[in-house]
Design an enzyme around this catalytic site. Structure first.
Site, mmCIF file in Angstrom:
data_model
loop_
_atom_site.group_PDB
_atom_site.id
_atom_site.type_symbol
_atom_site.label_atom_id
_atom_site.label_comp_id
_atom_site.label_asym_id
_atom_site.label_seq_id
_atom_site.Cartn_x
_atom_site.Cartn_y
_atom_site.Cartn_z
ATOM 1 N N HIS A 122 0.918 -1.198 -0.071
ATOM 2 C CA HIS A 122 -0.109 0.062 -0.034
ATOM 3 C C HIS A 122 0.765 1.399 -0.119
ATOM 4 O O HIS A 122 1.642 1.524 0.925
ATOM 5 C CB HIS A 122 -0.827 -0.197 1.117
ATOM 6 C CG HIS A 122 -2.006 1.181 1.211
ATOM 7 N ND1 HIS A 122 -2.048 1.574 2.733
ATOM 8 C CD2 HIS A 122 -2.548 1.582 0.387
ATOM 9 C CE1 HIS A 122 -2.987 2.565 2.207
ATOM 10 N NE2 HIS A 122 -3.578 2.865 0.916
ATOM 11 N N ARG A 123 0.649 1.912 -0.963
ATOM 12 C CA ARG A 123 1.699 3.137 -1.385
ATOM 13 C C ARG A 123 3.206 2.773 -1.031
ATOM 14 O O ARG A 123 4.066 3.682 -0.776
ATOM 15 C CB ARG A 123 1.157 4.352 -0.322
ATOM 16 C CG ARG A 123 -0.287 4.474 -0.327
ATOM 17 C CD ARG A 123 -0.404 5.773 0.748
ATOM 18 N NE ARG A 123 -2.155 5.725 0.983
ATOM 19 C CZ ARG A 123 -2.560 6.251 2.004
ATOM 20 N NH1 ARG A 123 -1.836 7.272 2.792
ATOM 21 N NH2 ARG A 123 -3.675 6.076 2.418
ATOM 22 N N GLU B 265 0.527 -0.866 -4.943
ATOM 23 C CA GLU B 265 -0.549 0.008 -5.174
ATOM 24 C C GLU B 265 -0.091 1.663 -4.743
ATOM 25 O O GLU B 265 0.816 1.833 -4.047
ATOM 26 C CB GLU B 265 -1.683 -0.214 -3.839
ATOM 27 C CG GLU B 265 -2.875 0.710 -4.143
ATOM 28 C CD GLU B 265 -2.923 1.969 -3.304
ATOM 29 O OE1 GLU B 265 -3.878 2.778 -3.525
ATOM 30 O OE2 GLU B 265 -1.905 2.231 -2.444
ATOM 31 N N ASP C 189 -1.097 6.310 -5.657
ATOM 32 C CA ASP C 189 -2.146 7.057 -6.000
ATOM 33 C C ASP C 189 -1.608 8.115 -7.041
ATOM 34 O O ASP C 189 -0.502 8.496 -6.870
ATOM 35 C CB ASP C 189 -2.611 7.680 -4.712
ATOM 36 C CG ASP C 189 -2.924 6.812 -3.479
ATOM 37 O OD1 ASP C 189 -3.980 6.222 -3.598
ATOM 38 O OD2 ASP C 189 -1.964 6.404 -2.788
ATOM 39 N N HIS D 116 -0.918 10.527 -2.233
ATOM 40 C CA HIS D 116 -2.211 10.211 -1.697
ATOM 41 C C HIS D 116 -3.356 11.284 -1.599
ATOM 42 O O HIS D 116 -4.299 11.478 -2.396
ATOM 43 C CB HIS D 116 -2.123 9.447 -0.597
ATOM 44 C CG HIS D 116 -3.531 8.960 -0.114
ATOM 45 N ND1 HIS D 116 -4.286 9.791 0.769
ATOM 46 C CD2 HIS D 116 -4.329 7.828 -0.426
ATOM 47 C CE1 HIS D 116 -5.263 9.105 0.893
ATOM 48 N NE2 HIS D 116 -5.397 7.934 0.516
ATOM 49 N N GLU E 53 -4.367 3.644 -8.540
ATOM 50 C CA GLU E 53 -5.552 4.277 -7.892
ATOM 51 C C GLU E 53 -5.544 5.803 -8.307
ATOM 52 O O GLU E 53 -4.520 6.630 -8.349
ATOM 53 C CB GLU E 53 -5.654 4.455 -6.531
ATOM 54 C CG GLU E 53 -6.858 5.231 -5.871
ATOM 55 C CD GLU E 53 -7.174 5.192 -4.553
ATOM 56 O OE1 GLU E 53 -8.067 5.854 -3.948
ATOM 57 O OE2 GLU E 53 -6.270 4.299 -3.529
ATOM 58 N N LYS F 42 -7.332 9.024 -8.373
ATOM 59 C CA LYS F 42 -7.664 10.010 -7.208
ATOM 60 C C LYS F 42 -8.685 11.061 -7.674
ATOM 61 O O LYS F 42 -8.218 12.217 -7.870
ATOM 62 C CB LYS F 42 -6.762 10.697 -6.502
ATOM 63 C CG LYS F 42 -5.734 9.578 -5.706
ATOM 64 C CD LYS F 42 -6.593 8.800 -4.590
ATOM 65 C CE LYS F 42 -6.863 9.632 -3.475
ATOM 66 N NZ LYS F 42 -7.562 8.986 -2.349
ATOM 67 N N ASP G 20 -0.144 -2.050 4.495
ATOM 68 C CA ASP G 20 1.351 -1.189 4.839
ATOM 69 C C ASP G 20 2.432 -2.193 5.264
ATOM 70 O O ASP G 20 3.362 -1.591 5.273
ATOM 71 C CB ASP G 20 0.808 -0.250 5.977
ATOM 72 C CG ASP G 20 -0.563 0.638 5.640
ATOM 73 O OD1 ASP G 20 -0.757 0.791 4.610
ATOM 74 O OD2 ASP G 20 -0.858 1.150 6.667
#
Length: 283
Positions: free
Chosen positions: A45-46, A72, A74, A87, A149, A151, A268
């Site tokens: 995640h990120r 992943e 953003d 993000h 993703e 945004k 995370d």
């Protein structure tokens, strides 16, 4: 098809009063090894957000180093139409600057430090462009899956879908990729540009949103919030579309997800998740 989806939705509604992870823990024998080969993929995640500043080249480099299945990130659009990886709509939380991404040019964004807020040793990290991240993944021979993703849930960046699609389709990348978004219209627009690319609908705790994702043909997979997915395990067990849940961080949550063998978890703590998966599979 519609009847089956309706039955699935009704099944979720009937389970609306279930408690979150506590009831799911009874439904799944948490401390028993999975009686199947685990196919659940781990998405960082990120990047490796637990030990690197999120959505930076450092975090993506670490995610690849530990062997994560997917990454992943953003994407937003700057004032001069550059795709950048961050993000929040504002840069305030993760840099030493202030302001909306959409109001700043790429040159302005690059002036700010995006690493020292996390730890002094990451001073000098910058907000990366999407192309910089893609180049890093290519240079490190990443062969997993990139979850992009978009945004657009708060601001609809003009023409972002076309700009993004042109970048992604302009090169044969060494990895696969999919698009995810809370904005169903963004996914619809991208699906018209790239009908063969996977579109994933992000949802929080809303049965109505789940229903939209299940019924729209261009939506290939659903990414629900972890609390909703654990509260309604029928979603994972009966959905014909792949389910990937976010943000799965505790040992208990990770084990629950592996036991149910959903398509993927977004976490995370990707290194911990991979270790737990290996432990279960080797037990």
């Amino acid at each position: 098809m519609v009847v089956g989806l309706t039955n699935l939705i009704n099944g979720i509604r009937r389970n609306i009063d279930r408690r979150k992870a506590a009831r799911a823990e009874k439904w799944i024998q948490l401390h028993q090894p999975a009686n199947h080969e685990i196919e659940t993929l781990v998405y960082a995640h990120r990047g490796s957000k637990c030990n690197r500043p999120e959505n930076t080249l450092a975090s993506f480099n670490e995610a690849i180093r530990i062997g994560t299945d997917g990454i992943e990130l953003d994407v937003h659009l700057t004032a001069d139409n550059q795709l950048v990886v961050i993000h929040d709509e504002k840069i305030d939380r993760t840099t030493n600057g202030k302001g909306l991404v959409q109001k700043l040019t790429l040159a302005q964004l690059k002036r700010y430090d995006a690493g020292s807020w996390f730890a002094p040793e990451f001073t000098g990290e910058r907000i990366p462009t999407l192309f910089e991240v893609l180049s890093l993944l290519t240079s490190l021979d990443f062969t997993g899956i990139l979850n992009i993703e978009v945004k657009t849930d708060k601001y609809q960046y003009p023409n972002i879908e076309k700009i993004l699609s042109d970048m992604m389709t302009g090169t044969n990348w060494s990895f696969d990729y999919l698009y995810s978004s809370f904005n169903i219209d963004t996914l619809k627009n991208l699906s018209k540009l790239e009908p063969d690319t996977e579109m994933s609908f992000l949802t929080e705790n809303s049965i109505k949103k789940i229903e939209i994702g299940l019924l729209e043909d261009f939506v290939i997979s659903i990414h629900p919030r972890k609390t909703y997915a654990f509260k309604h395990p029928v979603l994972a067990s009966r959905s014909s579309k792949p389910i990937r849940i976010w943000t799965v961080n505790s040992d208990k949550e990770i084990r629950l997800a592996f036991q149910e063998n959903i398509a993927g978890i977004i976490t995370d703590y990707p290194e911990k998740a991979i270790q737990i998966r290996n432990e279960i599979m080797n037990s």
